[in-house]
Design an enzyme around this catalytic site. Structure first.
Site, short mmCIF file in Angstrom:
data_model
loop_
_atom_site.label_atom_id
_atom_site.label_comp_id
_atom_site.label_asym_id
_atom_site.label_seq_id
_atom_site.Cartn_x
_atom_site.Cartn_y
_atom_site.Cartn_z
N GLN A 62 38.17 41.82 43.56
CA GLN A 62 38.55 40.41 43.65
C GLN A 62 37.44 39.46 43.21
O GLN A 62 37.67 38.27 43.05
CB GLN A 62 38.99 40.05 45.09
CG GLN A 62 40.28 40.71 45.52
CD GLN A 62 41.51 40.20 44.76
OE1 GLN A 62 41.46 39.18 44.08
NE2 GLN A 62 42.60 40.94 44.86
N HIS A 119 43.39 44.23 35.72
CA HIS A 119 44.58 43.37 35.80
C HIS A 119 44.40 42.17 36.71
O HIS A 119 45.31 41.36 36.85
CB HIS A 119 45.83 44.20 36.18
CG HIS A 119 45.93 44.56 37.63
ND1 HIS A 119 46.88 44.03 38.45
CD2 HIS A 119 45.19 45.40 38.37
CE1 HIS A 119 46.74 44.55 39.67
NE2 HIS A 119 45.73 45.38 39.63
N CYS A 124 49.70 44.56 48.36
CA CYS A 124 49.61 46.00 48.59
C CYS A 124 50.17 46.41 49.94
O CYS A 124 50.39 47.58 50.20
CB CYS A 124 48.18 46.47 48.49
SG CYS A 124 47.51 46.15 46.86
#
Lengths: 379, 391
Positions: free
Chosen positions: A181, A203, A324
Site C-alpha cells: 500500500q 495493480h 480481501c
C-alpha cells in the site's frame, strides 16, 4: 453518469502506458527471455528494463528485485523463505495484528510448524507503538514482518523502530516489510529503511493484476518455495510473465513525482475530512497522520454494505474495510478496539492520481443523501 | 543532527607541486559521481573534502559511491556540531550511541586545527571521555587497544564527531594518469585489468571484439554490464564494438589451424591500436596473465606485441587465477563474468593451438591474408556504446 472510483487500495485502473506495453509484449515482443535467439534477447531487455524501473523506485539494485505473481506471493516467499532459512538461529517471529491476510495466514501456518509468533496490538487509531516493537524483539527473534501502511485505515507503521530493535537486541532477524500500500505513494528507500525483504505489487499503482516483486537485500539468503528452471535466480522459477512484468515496469515509470502527488492527496483528504466532520454520526477511523490515500470512516447507524450499494447505484465505488476480507468484519478495526457499531458501518475511501476534488464533493453529497434515505436500522 | 562525509586524500598528498591539479581532478570526480543523487555540497578545506547533504539528500547513497572513487584513502560519516564542549559531548553520545553501547573499551582521539579553541587536545579527550564514561556504564577506557575510538575534530567553522574511518578505494584520481584502451572480452580477467589501471589514474576507453552472427547480443550486453560495474570506479567511458567474424573466417580459411589464435590476437592488437590512436589513448591494456592459455605464453606474447607500436599494459601478468577471482569478487564483476555466453574467443577454437609460436612462421602464415583490407572492413563497422555507472 460519470463513475467515481474511490477503491484504489483494492485495485486500480491500468494506465495507458502499462496497457500498451502489455499488448506489445503479447502480440509483437512475445519471446521467452530465456531463449538464446534475438526474440529471446528482446524479451530479456524488457525484463531488465522492468527490473531496473522497480529497483530505481525502491533505491535498490536491479539484482535485488525478484518478480512474483503479486503481493501475496511476495509475502509468502519472504515469510516462509526467511523463517526456514533462519530456523536454526531462533524461533521467534514478530508481527502485528493488523497485517494483510497473506501475512496473517502465513503466520498461522508458521505457528503450526512450531514457530513462536508474537502479534503486536495497535492503538485505537491503528497505530503500532514503536516501544512495543522494541520490547517484542528478543535475541532469538529470526524475523520481523510489518506492513509499511495499513490497507484499511492508512496508518503508517514504525518500521524504523523494527530495524532499530533488531540492531539493539543483536537479533539474527530479517526485517520484512509489506509495502504494497505504500509503493509509489511514500518514498521507500530500502537502504534508509534498513529492510532485508520488501513486497510490492503492480495493480495498486495502475499496473496489471497478477504481478509483483520481492526485494531481497543482496547477501541475504532465503529458501525457495518452488523449484524449476532457474528463472529469478531460482527464488521464483517459471517462465516470466512478460506482458505483466513489462507492464509493471511501464506503470512504475509512469508514476508521477511522489512528493507532488502526496500533497495533492493531502488536499483531497483534508477536504473530505472536513466535510465528513460536519456530518452528524460520522466518525473518522483513520489517524490524522495516516497516508492520505486512504480514509476510513464510520457512518453511524448505517450498515456499511447498505451504504456501499446505495453509492454503487450512483456510480460511486467505495469499500467496506478491505476487499480481501469480503463480507467479514474487519480484523483491523477489531484490533483497534472500536465499538461494534463503528466497525459495522465502516467505509474505506482510497484514492489515486485520477481522482479530483469535484468527485470528493460529489461523494459527500451522495453520502448525505444516503444517510437521509436509508432509515436507521438497528445493527 | 547534521551529518557529513569527511574524506581524507590518499597518495595524492605525496604529489608535491602537482598536488593541486590531482586534488582538482578528485573533486571533479566526486562531484560528477554524487551529483545525480541531488543536493550535495562538495568542498575542500585543509586537505579534507567535506561532502554535505542539503535537505533530503540521502547520505548513505553518497557514501556507497564515494567508497568506489579512486584517490581516497579513508572516509567517514561524521556528525557536525557546534564548537562547544557540551554540544560535542552530547553529539558524541547520541551519534555513536549504538557503537558505544556495544563496546567494552574505548578511547577518545582529538585533532584541534582551530588553535583558538580554549581547550587543547588532551583536555578535550579527557572531558569527552569522562562524559561518555558516565553516560555508558558498560565502557572502560583503554588507550592502547580499544574496541572503539571516538574521534573529535575541532575545525575553523565547526566541530566533528565520528568513529573509525572506513578505507577508501585507494589509488590516484582517474584522469590524472592519461588515457588507455582496455581490450575487454567478457571473461573474468579483463574487467579486473581495467579496474587496476583505473586505480592508477588512467582514464579508460573500451574495445570489444564481437563475432555476430556466431555470438549473441547477450554476450555483448554482458560486456556492457561489466563495463558499467567498472565505470562505478573508473568513471564513464566509450565502448567500441568491433565486428570480428569476417576476420576470423578468413584466418580459419587461409591460415594453419594451430596458428589461428595467435594470428587473431595480432589482428585484435592492430585493430585496437587504430581505435586507441584515434581516441587519443597512449597505451593498450589487456587482461593477460602469463601461462593462462595458449595465447598467453611468453612466446605468444612476443608474437602479439610485434604488431604493437604502443605500450601494452598487462596488469595481471604475474597474478594467480585465485587472486584475480578475489579481485573480481571485490569489484562485483565475477557473477557477470561467469554468465555462459559464447564470445569471440570461443567461437573458432583450434583443436591444438600452438603454445610456442615462432614469429617467423606466424608472419609467413599471415601473408595469405590481405591484412589492411580486413582491418579496414571491420573498423568501418564499429559500433559505439556510451558506458556510465548505472547506480
Amino acid at each position: 453518469m460519470a463513475e467515481i472510483y474511490f477503491d484504489n487500495s483494492a485495485t486500480t485502473r491500468v494506465c495507458e502506458e502499462a496497457a500498451q506495453k502489455a499488448l506489445e509484449m503479447m502480440t509483437q515482443n512475445y519471446g521467452n527471455p530465456s531463449s538464446l535467439h534475438t526474440m529471446g534477447f528482446r524479451a530479456e531487455q524488457e525484463l531488465r528494463a522492468a527490473r531496473e524501473a522497480v529497483a530505481a523506485q525502491l533505491g535498490a539494485k536491479p539484482e535485488e528485485i525478484y518478480f512474483t505473481s503479486g503481493g501475496t506471493e511476495s509475502n509468502n516467499i519472504a515469510l516462509f523463505g526467511a523463517a526456514h532459512a533462519r530456523r536454526k538461529r531462533g524461533n521467534r517471529i514478530v508481527t502485528t495484528q493488523i497485517e494483510h491476510p497473506s501475512v496473517l495466514n502465513a503466520m498461522k501456518k508458521l505457528e503450526q510448524e512450531g514457530f513462536e509468533v508474537v502479534r503486536l496490538k495497535p492503538d485505537m487509531w491503528g497505530k503500532i507503538d514503536p516501544e512495543d516493537v522494541r520490547k517484542a524483539v528478543t535475541s532469538d527473534t529470526i524475523l520481523v514482518s510489518m506492513m509499511r501502511v495499513n490497507n484499511e485505515v492508512g496508518s503508517i507503521l514504525p518500521v524504523e523502530a523494527a530495524a532499530d530493535a533488531i540492531e539493539e537486541a543483536k537479533a539474527p532477524a530479517l526485517l520484512h516489510i509489506d509495502a504494497v500500500q505504500a509503493f509509489g505513494k511514500l518514498p521507500l528507500r530500502v537502504q534508509k529503511l534498513r529492510v532485508d525483504l520488501m513486497s510490492v505489487s503492480a495493480h495498486k499503482i495502475h499496473g496489471p493484476k497478477g504481478v509483483g516483486a520481492l526485494y531481497v537485500r543482496k547477501g541475504v539468503h532465503i529458501e525457495s518455495l518452488t523449484y524449476g528452471g532457474g528463472q529469478e535466480k531460482n527464488l521464483r522459477p517459471g517462465t516470466e510473465s512478460m506482458p505483466l512484468i513489462a507492464a509493471f515496469g511501464a506503470a512504475v515509470k509512469a508514476l508521477p513525482d511522489t512528493q507532488a502527488e502526496l500533497s495533492a492527496m493531502k488536499k483531497l483528504n483534508s477536504l473530505l475530512r472536513e466535510e465528513l466532520s460536519k456530518i452528524d454520526g460520522v466518525t473518522v477511523n483513520s489517524p490524522e497522520d495516516a497516508l492520505p490515500y486512504i480514509l476510513n470512516f464510520s457512518a453511524g447507524g448505517v450498515r456499511a454494505e447498505t451504504m456501499l450499494h446505495f453509492l454503487s447505484d450512483r456510480g460511486i465505488y467505495v469499500s467496506s474495510g478491505s476487499a480481501c476480507s469480503k463480507g467479514h468484519e474487519s480484523h483491523v478495526l477489531q484490533a483497534m478496539g472500536l465499538p461494534r457499531e463503528r466497525i459495522a458501518s465502516a467505509l474505506r475511501l482510497s484514492f489515486s492520481r485520477y481522482n479530483t476534488e469535484e468527485e470528493a464533493k460529489e461523494f459527500i453529497r451522495a453520502l448525505k443523501e444516503g444517510l437521509a434515505t436509508i432509515t436507521k436500522r438497528p445493527l | 543532527m547534521k551529518e557529513v562525509i569527511l574524506i581524507k586524500l590518499g597518495e595524492v598528498v605525496l604529489k608535491g607541486l602537482n598536488r593541486r591539479s590531482f586534488e582538482d581532478v578528485l573533486l571533479k570526480n566526486i562531484r560528477r559521481r554524487i551529483e545525480p543523487l541531488g543536493g550535495f555540497d562538495v568542498r575542500e578545506i585543509q586537505s579534507t573534502i567535506y561532502v554535505t547533504p542539503r535537505d533530503g539528500a540521502d547520505i548513505a547513497d553518497a557514501e556507497e559511491r564515494i567508497a568506489k572513487i579512486f584517490g581516497i584513502a579513508t572516509y567517514s560519516r561524521a556528525c557536525e556540531t557546534q564548537k562547544d564542549m557540551t554540544a560535542i559531548c552530547e553529539s558524541a553520545a547520541e551519534y555513536l550511541h549504538k557503537e558505544l553501547s556495544s563496546a567494552k573499551t574505548f578511547k577518545v582521539e582529538c585533532k584541534r586545527s582551530d588553535k583558538k579553541f580554549p581547550l587543547n587536545s588532551p583536555q578535550i579527550c579527557a572531558e569527552v571521555g569522562a562524559f561518555l564514561l558516565e553516560r555508558f556504564p558498560n565502557l572502560q577506557v583503554d588507550v592502547n587497544n580499544p574496541d572503539y575510538t571516538v574521534r573529535v575534530e575541532i575545525r575553523d567553522y565547526a566541530a566533528y564527531v565520528h568513529g573509525n574511518a572506513k578505507r577508501g578505494a585507494g589509488g590516484i584520481p582517474v584522469g590524472t594518469g592519461g588515457k588507455a584502451a582496455i581490450l575487454i572480452s567478457g571473461g573474468i580477467d579483463s574487467p579486473v585489468a581495467a579496474w587496476m589501471m583505473a586505480r592508477r589514474g588512467v582514464e579508460l576507453t573500451a574495445i570489444h571484439f564481437a563475432s555476430p552472427p556466431y555470438t549473441s547480443e547477450r554476450a555483448e550486453q554482458k560486456v556492457v554490464d561489466l563495463l558499467c560495474r567498472v565505470s562505478e570506479y573508473a568513471g564513464r567511458m566509450t565502448m567500441f564494438t568491433v565486428p570480428f567474424a569476417k576476420v576470423q573466417e578468413e584466418i580459419m580459411a587461409k591460415c594453419p589451424e594451430e596458428l589461428f589464435t595467435i594470428i587473431m590476437r595480432r589482428f585484435m592488437m592492430r585493430a585496437a591500436q587504430k581505435i586507441a590512436e584515434r581516441e587519443g589513448c597512449g597505451a593498450l591494456i589487456t587482461g593477460e596473465s602469463l601461462g593462462q592459455v595458449a595465447s598467453q605464453t611468453l612466446q605468444a606474447i612476443v608474437c602479439t606485441d610485434e604488431v604493437a607500436t604502443m605500450p601494452v599494459f598487462r596488469p595481471l601478468i604475474g597474478m594467480d587465477k585465485v587472486e584475480i577471482i578475489d579481485l573480481a569478487h571485490r569489484i562485483d564483476t565475477f557473477e557477470l563474468s561467469i554468465l555462459p555466453y559464447e564470445d569471440c574467443c570461443t567461437v573458432f577454437t583450434p583443436r591444438h593451438p600452438r603454445t610456442r609460436p615462432v614469429l617467423k612462421f606466424v608472419k609467413r602464415a599471415e601473408e595469405a591474408l590481405d591484412v589492411d583490407a580486413l582491418l579496414e572492413d571491420c573498423l568501418s563497422r564499429v559500433k559505439i556504446t556510451k558506458i556510465h555507472p548505472n547506480r
